[in-house]
Motif scaffolding. Structure first.
Motif, mmCIF file in Angstrom:
data_model
loop_
_atom_site.group_PDB
_atom_site.id
_atom_site.type_symbol
_atom_site.label_atom_id
_atom_site.label_comp_id
_atom_site.label_asym_id
_atom_site.label_seq_id
_atom_site.Cartn_x
_atom_site.Cartn_y
_atom_site.Cartn_z
ATOM 1 N N SER A 143 -6.539 3.387 3.565
ATOM 2 C CA SER A 143 -5.371 3.747 2.317
ATOM 3 C C SER A 143 -5.178 4.908 1.507
ATOM 4 O O SER A 143 -6.120 4.833 0.105
ATOM 5 C CB SER A 143 -4.325 2.587 1.618
ATOM 6 N N GLY A 144 -4.299 5.701 1.477
ATOM 7 C CA GLY A 144 -4.692 7.784 1.127
ATOM 8 C C GLY A 144 -5.589 8.552 0.955
ATOM 9 O O GLY A 144 -5.691 9.113 0.526
ATOM 10 N N ILE A 145 -6.432 7.828 1.452
ATOM 11 C CA ILE A 145 -8.190 8.514 1.209
ATOM 12 C C ILE A 145 -8.312 10.240 1.875
ATOM 13 O O ILE A 145 -8.344 10.918 0.526
ATOM 14 C CB ILE A 145 -8.915 8.110 2.003
ATOM 15 N N LEU A 146 -7.132 10.299 2.922
ATOM 16 C CA LEU A 146 -6.390 12.186 2.937
ATOM 17 C C LEU A 146 -6.530 12.818 1.664
ATOM 18 O O LEU A 146 -6.469 13.784 1.582
ATOM 19 C CB LEU A 146 -5.595 12.277 4.235
ATOM 20 N N GLY A 147 -6.030 12.297 1.617
ATOM 21 C CA GLY A 147 -4.891 13.187 0.209
ATOM 22 C C GLY A 147 -5.542 12.732 -1.454
ATOM 23 O O GLY A 147 -5.770 13.821 -2.486
ATOM 24 N N GLN A 148 -7.092 11.861 -1.200
ATOM 25 C CA GLN A 148 -7.685 12.057 -2.324
ATOM 26 C C GLN A 148 -9.139 12.549 -2.337
ATOM 27 O O GLN A 148 -9.519 13.140 -2.801
ATOM 28 C CB GLN A 148 -8.417 11.005 -2.301
ATOM 29 N N LEU A 149 -9.433 13.698 -0.430
ATOM 30 C CA LEU A 149 -10.568 14.294 -0.357
ATOM 31 C C LEU A 149 -10.783 15.446 -1.081
ATOM 32 O O LEU A 149 -11.661 16.187 -1.291
ATOM 33 C CB LEU A 149 -10.654 14.742 1.232
ATOM 34 N N PRO A 150 -9.467 16.506 -1.310
ATOM 35 C CA PRO A 150 -9.649 17.604 -2.075
ATOM 36 C C PRO A 150 -10.768 16.889 -3.695
ATOM 37 O O PRO A 150 -10.153 16.441 -3.692
ATOM 38 C CB PRO A 150 -9.242 18.253 -2.044
ATOM 39 N N PRO A 151 -11.418 18.036 -4.072
ATOM 40 C CA PRO A 151 -12.117 17.994 -5.464
ATOM 41 C C PRO A 151 -10.694 17.804 -6.645
ATOM 42 O O PRO A 151 -9.959 18.860 -5.940
ATOM 43 C CB PRO A 151 -13.167 18.980 -5.448
ATOM 44 N N LEU A 152 -11.105 17.367 -7.559
ATOM 45 C CA LEU A 152 -10.197 17.178 -8.367
ATOM 46 C C LEU A 152 -10.380 18.723 -9.483
ATOM 47 O O LEU A 152 -10.886 18.967 -9.745
ATOM 48 C CB LEU A 152 -10.318 15.961 -9.413
ATOM 49 N N ASP A 153 -8.927 19.051 -9.956
ATOM 50 C CA ASP A 153 -8.977 20.000 -11.048
ATOM 51 C C ASP A 153 -8.197 19.316 -11.877
ATOM 52 O O ASP A 153 -8.844 18.278 -12.444
ATOM 53 C CB ASP A 153 -7.691 21.191 -10.090
ATOM 54 N N LYS A 154 -8.528 20.401 -13.111
ATOM 55 C CA LYS A 154 -9.128 19.591 -14.498
ATOM 56 C C LYS A 154 -7.947 19.044 -15.243
ATOM 57 O O LYS A 154 -7.910 18.056 -15.395
ATOM 58 C CB LYS A 154 -9.209 20.584 -15.461
ATOM 59 N N GLU A 155 -6.952 19.770 -14.494
ATOM 60 C CA GLU A 155 -5.590 18.665 -14.709
ATOM 61 C C GLU A 155 -5.399 17.744 -14.440
ATOM 62 O O GLU A 155 -5.414 15.957 -15.003
ATOM 63 C CB GLU A 155 -4.018 19.517 -15.325
ATOM 64 N N GLN A 156 -6.286 17.359 -13.053
ATOM 65 C CA GLN A 156 -6.352 15.945 -12.180
ATOM 66 C C GLN A 156 -7.172 14.851 -13.104
ATOM 67 O O GLN A 156 -7.118 14.035 -12.635
ATOM 68 C CB GLN A 156 -6.265 16.544 -10.893
ATOM 69 N N GLN A 157 -8.247 15.493 -13.850
ATOM 70 C CA GLN A 157 -9.135 14.801 -14.237
ATOM 71 C C GLN A 157 -9.023 14.178 -15.759
ATOM 72 O O GLN A 157 -9.763 13.420 -17.100
ATOM 73 C CB GLN A 157 -10.507 15.652 -14.394
ATOM 74 N N LEU A 158 -8.164 14.516 -16.272
ATOM 75 C CA LEU A 158 -7.434 13.803 -17.828
ATOM 76 C C LEU A 158 -7.907 12.502 -17.793
ATOM 77 O O LEU A 158 -8.375 12.069 -18.759
ATOM 78 C CB LEU A 158 -5.334 13.750 -17.965
ATOM 79 N N GLY A 159 -7.257 11.558 -16.810
ATOM 80 C CA GLY A 159 -7.635 10.170 -16.704
ATOM 81 C C GLY A 159 -9.267 10.234 -17.184
ATOM 82 O O GLY A 159 -9.959 8.851 -17.957
ATOM 83 N N MET A 160 -10.233 11.042 -16.404
ATOM 84 C CA MET A 160 -11.614 11.239 -16.663
ATOM 85 C C MET A 160 -11.919 11.467 -17.574
ATOM 86 O O MET A 160 -13.076 10.325 -18.280
ATOM 87 C CB MET A 160 -12.594 11.550 -15.036
ATOM 88 N N TYR A 161 -11.203 11.662 -19.274
ATOM 89 C CA TYR A 161 -12.196 12.796 -20.001
ATOM 90 C C TYR A 161 -11.906 11.680 -21.069
ATOM 91 O O TYR A 161 -12.179 11.184 -21.353
ATOM 92 C CB TYR A 161 -11.282 13.720 -20.055
ATOM 93 N N THR A 162 -10.558 10.926 -20.534
ATOM 94 C CA THR A 162 -10.089 10.108 -21.315
ATOM 95 C C THR A 162 -11.299 8.811 -21.229
ATOM 96 O O THR A 162 -11.788 8.047 -22.530
ATOM 97 C CB THR A 162 -8.880 9.628 -21.651
ATOM 98 N N ASP A 163 -11.064 8.224 -20.630
ATOM 99 C CA ASP A 163 -12.281 7.491 -19.812
ATOM 100 C C ASP A 163 -13.513 7.377 -20.287
ATOM 101 O O ASP A 163 -13.891 6.383 -21.062
ATOM 102 C CB ASP A 163 -12.267 6.930 -18.923
ATOM 103 N N ALA A 164 -13.858 8.262 -20.206
ATOM 104 C CA ALA A 164 -15.777 9.251 -20.915
ATOM 105 C C ALA A 164 -15.235 8.667 -22.499
ATOM 106 O O ALA A 164 -16.333 8.276 -22.544
ATOM 107 C CB ALA A 164 -15.864 10.148 -20.027
ATOM 108 N N THR A 165 -14.491 9.403 -22.613
ATOM 109 C CA THR A 165 -14.891 8.942 -24.084
ATOM 110 C C THR A 165 -14.754 7.338 -25.147
ATOM 111 O O THR A 165 -15.785 7.349 -25.832
ATOM 112 C CB THR A 165 -13.658 10.260 -25.368
#
Length: 279
Positions: A248-270
């Motif tokens: 479900s929803g996989i096609l829209g998730q195939l392109p690499p994420l740009d920096k702005e889309q990585q905000l949650g990843m950076y927050t979680d990572a810290t």
């Protein structure tokens, strides 16, 4: 024109760190700004903090990580250089964090099962239950995906992770029940029942992975969640050999994420790295 100039001054004053703020207050303000995506404000708060406490290792690590998000290589390099003077072991940790985020952000979700060694655990991440404790459709999709992976790797242990109880049942317990009802032996399943976030999924599941003698994991989650989960588990110390996503929803998730889309990843990572959200 006078009103506009006054508004600019007012906004600058609101966003600027308070001259009388303590290092603790500045740290908390910075973390609050980062969580809201106000990276420039957060970095300004850390600049002020480090003027007063230049050997604050957590602040330096946080500055390096968020400078990377902001694409400010100069500030990142300076923060890592200063961190190397006060906590050299932490430099490698920060670099590991940034590498994990970059790799996960560039890796597309995969809907296909993998052939696994018996020492590779299958980790199924939870999703909020309905108020009566029933599974939401998205969680059923994750479990169906996990079943395919489980049958493709019949000797791999399975970890279901999620707390957040509803009607007296945790996500992990509900997932375990579903898997058992669909042919997975209970002896294969290890339930992690405390996690209330992806960060805790990663930290608590990594403890179980170590305790059962596994040495790696394949993650099973939703397509829009797989990159963040992969980064979190990698930073927590789990070797993620694959990450299987629901269709479900996989096609829209195939392109690499740009920096702005990585905000949650950076927050979680810290958080996974152990930098406190507040002091």
């Amino acid at each position: 024109m006078v009103w506009a100039a006054s508004a600019v001054v007012l906004l600058s004053t609101v966003n600027a760190p308070s001259a009388s703020a303590s290092p603790v207050e500045l740290y908390n303000q910075a973390q609050g700004s980062f969580k809201e995506g106000e990276t420039d404000d957060g970095l300004r708060n850390l600049d002020e903090l480090l003027k007063a406490a230049p050997t604050d290792a957590d602040a330096l690590a946080l500055q390096a990580i968020w400078a990377d998000f902001a694409r400010d290589e100069k500030v990142k390099a300076r923060a890592l250089s200063e961190l190397d003077k006060v906590a050299p072991d932490k430099v490698a940790g920060v670099e590991h964090v940034l590498e994990a985020i970059a790799d996960a952000a560039a890796t597309p979700p995969n809907p296909f099962p993998s052939l696994l060694e018996p020492t590779t655990a299958i980790v199924v991440l939870g999703f909020g239950l309905l108020p009566d404790g029933a599974l939401r459709p998205e969680l059923v999709s994750r479990l169906q995906t996990a079943s395919l992976q489980a049958f493709a790797a019949p000797d791999s242990p399975i970890i279901v992770t999620g707390g957040n109880p509803q009607n007296g049942i945790t996500e992990a317990e509900a997932m375990q029940n579903w898997l058992e009802e669909h042919g997975i032996p209970s002896s294969r399943i290890h339930a992690e029942k405390k996690a209330n976030s992806t960060v805790q999924n990663a930290l608590f599941s990594t403890e179980i992975i170590d305790s059962i003698g596994a040495d790696s994991a394949v993650l099973v989650t939703s397509a829009n969640h797989v990159r963040r989960a992969t980064a979190d588990f990698t930073i927590a110390g789990t070797e993620v050999v694959a990450a299987m996503a629901t269709v479900s929803g996989i096609l829209g998730q195939l392109p690499p994420l740009d920096k702005e889309q990585q905000l949650g990843m950076y927050t979680d990572a810290t958080r996974v790295f152990g930098l406190p959200a507040t002091r």
